[in-house]
Design a protein around this motif. Structure first.
Motif, PDB file in Angstrom:
ATOM      1  N   GLN A   1      -6.927 -17.449  20.518  1.00  0.00           N
ATOM      2  CA  GLN A   1      -7.551 -16.683  19.431  1.00  0.00           C
ATOM      3  C   GLN A   1      -6.596 -16.556  18.245  1.00  0.00           C
ATOM      4  OE1 GLN A   1      -8.463 -13.190  21.755  1.00  0.00           O
ATOM      5  NE2 GLN A   1     -10.583 -13.842  22.150  1.00  0.00           N
ATOM      6  N   LEU A   2      -5.291 -16.490  18.525  1.00  0.00           N
ATOM      7  CA  LEU A   2      -4.291 -16.432  17.465  1.00  0.00           C
ATOM      8  C   LEU A   2      -4.324 -17.711  16.627  1.00  0.00           C
ATOM      9  CD1 LEU A   2      -1.833 -15.184  16.047  1.00  0.00           C
ATOM     10  CD2 LEU A   2      -0.399 -16.049  17.908  1.00  0.00           C
ATOM     11  N   ILE A   3      -4.391 -18.861  17.295  1.00  0.00           N
ATOM     12  CA  ILE A   3      -4.502 -20.128  16.563  1.00  0.00           C
ATOM     13  C   ILE A   3      -5.761 -20.124  15.709  1.00  0.00           C
ATOM     14  CG2 ILE A   3      -4.871 -22.616  16.801  1.00  0.00           C
ATOM     15  CD1 ILE A   3      -3.150 -22.513  19.346  1.00  0.00           C
ATOM     16  N   GLN A   4      -6.848 -19.657  16.281  1.00  0.00           N
ATOM     17  CA  GLN A   4      -8.119 -19.627  15.550  1.00  0.00           C
ATOM     18  C   GLN A   4      -8.032 -18.743  14.308  1.00  0.00           C
ATOM     19  OE1 GLN A   4     -11.675 -17.906  17.525  1.00  0.00           O
ATOM     20  NE2 GLN A   4     -12.655 -19.878  17.116  1.00  0.00           N
ATOM     21  N   ARG A   5      -7.359 -17.607  14.445  1.00  0.00           N
ATOM     22  CA  ARG A   5      -7.203 -16.719  13.274  1.00  0.00           C
ATOM     23  C   ARG A   5      -6.407 -17.406  12.171  1.00  0.00           C
ATOM     24  NH1 ARG A   5      -6.229 -12.696  17.183  1.00  0.00           N
ATOM     25  NH2 ARG A   5      -3.988 -12.624  16.734  1.00  0.00           N
TER      26      ARG A   5
END
Length: 570
Positions: A414-418
């Motif tokens: 999710q961090l990469i996606q953000r």
């Protein structure tokens, strides 16, 4: 005598690591731990140290990363065949897993140094005819599968590794466990050191723990409690059996769960963390143990960009094997330092354009951030206040990100996606790129090619942080939270800049996120950006200080000399 047998003629330090990163063609690494192991082995070869290393074959590697249009990470196998790059040694051994025999073989790769030193690396493999199909897959995936799969892998690494060294005729002076994954080797050593003791109330008296301790060195790398492998004893009994009585194992490795770190701590004479601060944190995590600190390093020649290799060769001959010579970097003319950096930057930007289609501006201040995508590393911290970032950085800043998340780490994905979504939000204002599939080859281009290396983990969870050392080696100043190695390497405004308050906390419960964000933006806006565009001479002096005050010391040559004198020959 077979050629490989010459390695058995001298006592060896046996270096065990679940992952080892030597080249991109052998994808048996996931990140910093494996790259450190590879750099350790390369420096051992340079220094002609009598070492042998062991790891798993990991035939399907860690994984190849693909980021979808929605920013979500997908994983694909990255396979390699030991048959094409290594030589199969003639001996196989057996380990017992779930009451059945599993055959283990070893492939040998030779790490050769221009100095004439050579270190063999053994890749342990169960993909052997005669093993059950499920057992043939046990050495396929690095950090794959569930808790049971992990325990089986650690049996192969620790017990299988110790047995294959013995079967091949190696004489081992010390067993060095790089993290707790290999600590089951201590049980194999315990079995080999058992003494006949007649009727005694103390069953432990028959197990010579002191002799095992004298043979073992243990390096712990993680200040994160969850990073220490623990297994339920019910699982241990079913999978491993009882190589030593369970009561003794519970005494050595923990009453409720088999804690691999605790087992290694209890059966190692020398234990160390990987930075001074990390040593202190480790003592707090494991009170009662004597824990030293040997700060990690990087292998100089591996991580120097070709442009700086040429420069150092011209002005500081022998620097690669005597990195302490880098302290004399001030003798190199400023324009040559800048030209080398410009070459490294162009090399990176060409790669970015070829792989992403994005064309970056070589005249803009470029910030790099690349590491494993874990939430505590706070990869999206710089985007905390988008409007403020745009106001200070539009037309002045561009950013390059990279990093993989463990396939099962949903918050990391999710961090990469953000970050990918922030890239879209900043389009036409600040150019940001995310490079897929961060590996050794990408790091080799990325780290030397940016102008600043950003690191902002949640203190005190950064054990060391060797990517920052790679940056310094190439004249790239660090802009980092005071944690890990940067506490030791940081001189404000000289080797780089700090983010946030001094490193006084010993618990993650103390969270300085608000202060960190404010300090990050303030220093970017008022110090770093004005300096980069306003005083080229002072910036180049900063680059020289990163090399001469950081890189000359934070390397695996210095690190290995400390291991020899403090851990191996005592």
């Amino acid at each position: 005598m077979s050629d490989w047998k010459r390695f058995t003629q001298e006592q060896k330090i046996a270096y065990f690591s679940m992952e080892i990163g030597l080249t991109n063609e052998i994808p048996t690494y996931s990140g910093g731990l494996g790259i450190l192991a590879g750099d350790t082995i390369k420096s051992a070869a340079d220094l002609k140290l009598p070492m042998i290393a062991l790891t798993l074959a990991s035939r399907k590697g860690y994984f190849r990363q693909k980021i979808g249009e929605d920013g979500w990470q997908e994983e694909f196998p990255v396979e390699w065949t030991p048959e094409t790059l290594t030589e199969l040694l003639p001996t196989k051994i057996l380990v017992t897993i779930e009451d059945r025999d599993v055959k283990v073989q070893a492939w040998m790769y030779r790490v050769k140094s221009p100095t004439g030193g050579e270190v063999p690396v053994l890749f342990l493999d169960t993909d052997i005819p005669g093993n059950m199909d499920q057992d043939r897959r046990l050495t396929d995936h690095l950090y794959g599968g569930d808790n049971e799969y992990r325990l089986k892998q650690e049996i192969i690494l620790g017990i299988g590794g110790a047995r294959i060294l013995d079967a091949l005729g190696f004489s081992i002076k010390k067993y060095h466990m790089n993290e707790g994954h290999a600590s089951l080797l201590t049980l194999e050593l315990l079995n080999g050191s058992r003494r006949p003791v007649e009727d005694t109330w103390d069953e432990r008296a028959s197990w010579d723990t002191h002799r095992v301790m004298e043979q073992c060195v243990f390096t712990t790398h993680t200040p994160v409690t969850a990073g220490h492998d623990k297994f339920p004893y019910e699982l241990v009994k079913r999978v491993l059996g009882e190589p030593v009585p369970i009561a003794l194992l519970q005494e050595l490795a923990g009453k409720d769960l088999l804690n691999m770190t605790m087992l290694a701590l209890n059966l190692s004479r020398y234990v160390n963390g990987v930075a001074k601060k990390h040593g202190e944190i480790s003592k707090a995590m494991f009170p009662g143990f004597e824990i030293h600190a040997i700060t990690n390093g990087i292998h100089p020649f591996t991580w120097t960009s070709p442009y700086f290799v040429t420069l150092f060769d011209r002005h500081l001959p022998s620097w690669a094997n005597e990195p302490e010579l880098l302290v004399r970097v001030d003798a190199i003319p400023d324009n040559e330092i800048w030209d080398a950096h410009s070459g490294a930057k162009a090399y990176l930007f060409q790669y970015i354009e070829e792989t992403t289609g994005e064309k970056l501006d070589p005249d803009l201040l470029t910030i790099g951030f690349a590491r494993r995508s874990a939430t505590y590393k706070r990869g999206d911290l710089i985007f905390h206040e988008i409007d403020r970032l745009v106001k200070m950085g539009e037309g002045k800043l561009q950013l390059v990100f990279a990093g993989k998340s463990h396939p099962k780490d949903i918050p990391g994905k999710q961090l990469i996606q953000r970050i990918v979504r922030k890239i879209d939000a900043l389009k036409d204002k600040i150019k940001v790129v995310y490079l897929e599939n961060y590996n050794m080859d990408v790091a080799y281009r990325l780290i030397p090619g940016v102008d600043i290396w950003l690191n902002n983990p949640l203190r005190p969870l950064e054990a060391s942080g060797t990517s920052g050392m790679k940056a310094a080696l190439n004249g790239v100043p660090n802009f980092s939270v005071l944690d890990g190695w940067w506490i030791e390497g940081h001189i404000e405004g000289v080797t780089g800049w700090s983010i946030g308050p001094p490193p006084t906390e010993s618990s993650v419960e103390v969270n300085h996120s608000t202060e960190d964000v404010e300090d990050l933006y303030n220093k970017l806006e008022k110090v770093i950006i004005p300096l980069y565009y306003g005083d080229r001479q002072k910036w180049i002096q900063l680059m020289k200080s990163a090399i001469g005050k950081n890189a000359y010391y934070f390397n695996t040559h210095v690190m290995m000399r400390r291991y020899v004198t403090e851990a191996y020959i005592r």
